[in-house]
Enzyme design. Structure first.
Site: not given
Ligand code: NAD
Length: 500
Positions: A176, A212, A385, A251, A285, A207
């Protein structure tokens, strides 16, 4: 306007080796962050779509698990070749949906992603799937059906970082992607089919996360969830997975420090830190968002950082002169500007950038590269962050104080140490509670395990550890006439010590 041709097929799910219509009535508009125009509309996938993809993966999983490693590696060879052949198209897609400048999209987003995929040719080829420990045959088996959930910031790389080791371990995958940047994953689905991956071994459902993503996490047909994203969503995934005691790999975010020791080359360290903070418009990140310098050098560091930030040219990502593309969305722009305003309100001194719009860029989600100095540990910009090109310069009194400040965060993902003496700088790096630390600008190593301490995550990706994450371990005790068993030999009614 983009020249990208997004075919109608690329705006559906990919399930069981074919484009699949969604049960959803509505759609999600994918926006080009530099033009604010709709690039494509993808389905707002439903829980039923997610469960359908899991069923397809479950049906395909036993066959893929039985496929000899040599054959799985041949698929990976084809995949790497196709990623290289279609690199330009993938980079254009990422420029369109993420806003990454063209060169960055080609080199970092696609080039590095392909490099990570290629690294598993060697890692999986030499991986010890079986070994003997005494009379035990210990085998690493595929974890089963894996759900991979990824964010938007480096979407292809983060996807391949999961799915390639998962597939090499023999797992089937339901992926996803972020709802903001699903198009590169749909292109990837097509590429996997061109490489003759059996239907159902890799599926993509697009989604919203709470729909999803949550459905995949809760689905009993999913054995392992590999999630990259925010702490907020990671916590929800961990909680949902806990119900079924499902394996969950996380992650998450970071608030990393770049520590400049007293004997370091200050100009080099500050320049490198600003460059790292501006990488991908600050949407990384592993960003070193806190620069820690000796108190007596804070003014000098601020001047150097302001100069470096002023050299960055925000602009349209397809313009060759641009080195800072837009942020991914209007919400991201509002959030980053909000943090900058909060930094000013809480008393940090602004030496570059600011919350105002970028002159001459009326359309697109652009933000000015921003540097604050005199940032104290309690300020919001030092603790949260931001995920934008915003640097906070903080001062420390001595080395122990620098280590204390660096570790004073719930995060533990990355960091840097700069010093004139490599041994001393490395000794400081050992005291930083994060999964990775770069010493004196040591380059990124895609074979080294990557992941977080504390709230930055659970588990590791990349390298051998990345492959191990997708394996279960089984020990089979074989009869061995020549050696004594380790521990009591239990028989029915006998505890091995002659008692029953
Ligand atoms: P996000 O947590 O909003 O979304 C990440 C993914 O999770 C998306 O696909 C989203 O649709 C999904 N998601 C959201 N709520 C969910 C739920 N309840 N259940 C299952 N899936 C769900 O994050 P973002 O805004 O897309 O990305 C930024 C964040 O990602 C930052 O905090 C960044 O530090 C982190 N990040 C971490 C790494 C790493 O390797 N540690 C790498 C890149 C980004």
């Amino acid at each position: 306007m983009t020249t990208l041709d997004i075919g109608a097929a690329h705006t559906q799910h990919w399930i069981g080796g074919a484009w699949a219509r969604s049960d959803a009535s509505g759609g999600i508009d994918v926006i080009d962050p530099s033009t604010e125009l709709v690039l494509a509309t993808v389905p707002a996938g439903t829980a039923a779509d997610a469960h359908r993809a899991v069923r397809a993966a479950r049906a395909a999983a036993p066959g893929w698990a039985r496929t000899p490693l040599a054959e799985r590696l041949r698929f990976l060879e084809r995949l790497v070749r196709r990623l290289e052949e279609r690199a330009e198209e993938l980079a254009e897609t990422i420029t369109a949906e993420v806003g990454a400048p063209s060169l960055l999209a080609r080199r970092a987003h696609v080039g590095l992603a392909t490099g990570i995929a290629a690294s598993y040719l060697d890692i999986a080829g030499r991986f010890e799937f079986e070994r003997m420990i005494g009379n035990s045959l210990v085998v690493r088996e595929p974890a089963g059906v894996v759900a991979t959930i990824t964010p938007w910031n480096v979407p292809l790389l983060l996807t391949l970082q999961k799915i390639v080791p998962a597939l090499m371990a023999g797992c089937a995958v339901v992926h996803k992607p972020s709802e903001l940047t699903p198009l590169n994953s749909l292109l990837l689905a097509e590429i996997t089919a061109e490489c003759d991956l059996p239907p159902g071994v890799f599926n993509v459902v697009v989604g919203e996360g709470p729909v999803v993503g949550a459905a995949l996490t809760a689905d009993p047909g999913v054995d392992l969830v590999s999630f990259t994203g925010s702490v907020r969503a990671g916590r929800q995934v961990a909680q949902a997975g806990a119900g079924a005691l499902k394996r969950v790999h996380l992650e998450l975010g970071g608030k990393s420090a770049s520590i400049v020791l007293a004997d370091a080359d200050l100009a080099q360290a500050v320049r490198a830190t600003v460059d790292q903070v501006c990488f991908n418009s600050g949407q990384a990140c592993l960003q070193w968002s806190r620069l820690l310098v000796p108190a007596e050098r804070q003014e000098e560091a601020a001047e150097l950082a302001a100069q470096a930030a002023a050299g960055y040219r925000p602009g349209p990502p397809r313009d060759p002169g641009t080195d800072l593309g837009p942020l991914v969305s209007a919400a991201a722009l509002q959030r980053v500007r909000g943090y900058i305003t909060q930094g000013i309100t809480e008393g940090a001194r602004l030496v570059a950038g600011g919350p105002e719009p970028v002159a001459g860029l009326d359309t697109g989600y652009y933000v000015r590269p921003t540097v604050f100095t005199g940032v104290s540990e309690s300020m919001t910009i030092a603790r949260e962050e931001i995920f934008g090109p915003v640097l906070s310069i903080m001062s420390y009194s001595d080395q122990a104080d620098a280590v204390r400040i660096a570790n004073d965060t719930p995060y533990g993902l990355h960091g840097a140490v700069w010093g004139g003496d490599l041994d001393r700088a490395t000794a400081v790096a050992r005291q930083i509670r994060t999964g990775q630390v770069d010493v004196n600008g040591g380059p990124f190593n895609l074979l080294a395990p990557f992941g977080g301490y504390k709230q930055s995550g659970i588990g590791r990706e990349c390298g051998v550890e990345g492959l191990e994450s997708f394996c279960e371990i089984k020990s089979m005790q074989l009869p061995d006439a020549t050696s004594e068993p380790v521990g009591p030999r239990l028989r029915g009614g006998d505890d091995g010590e002659g008692r029953s």
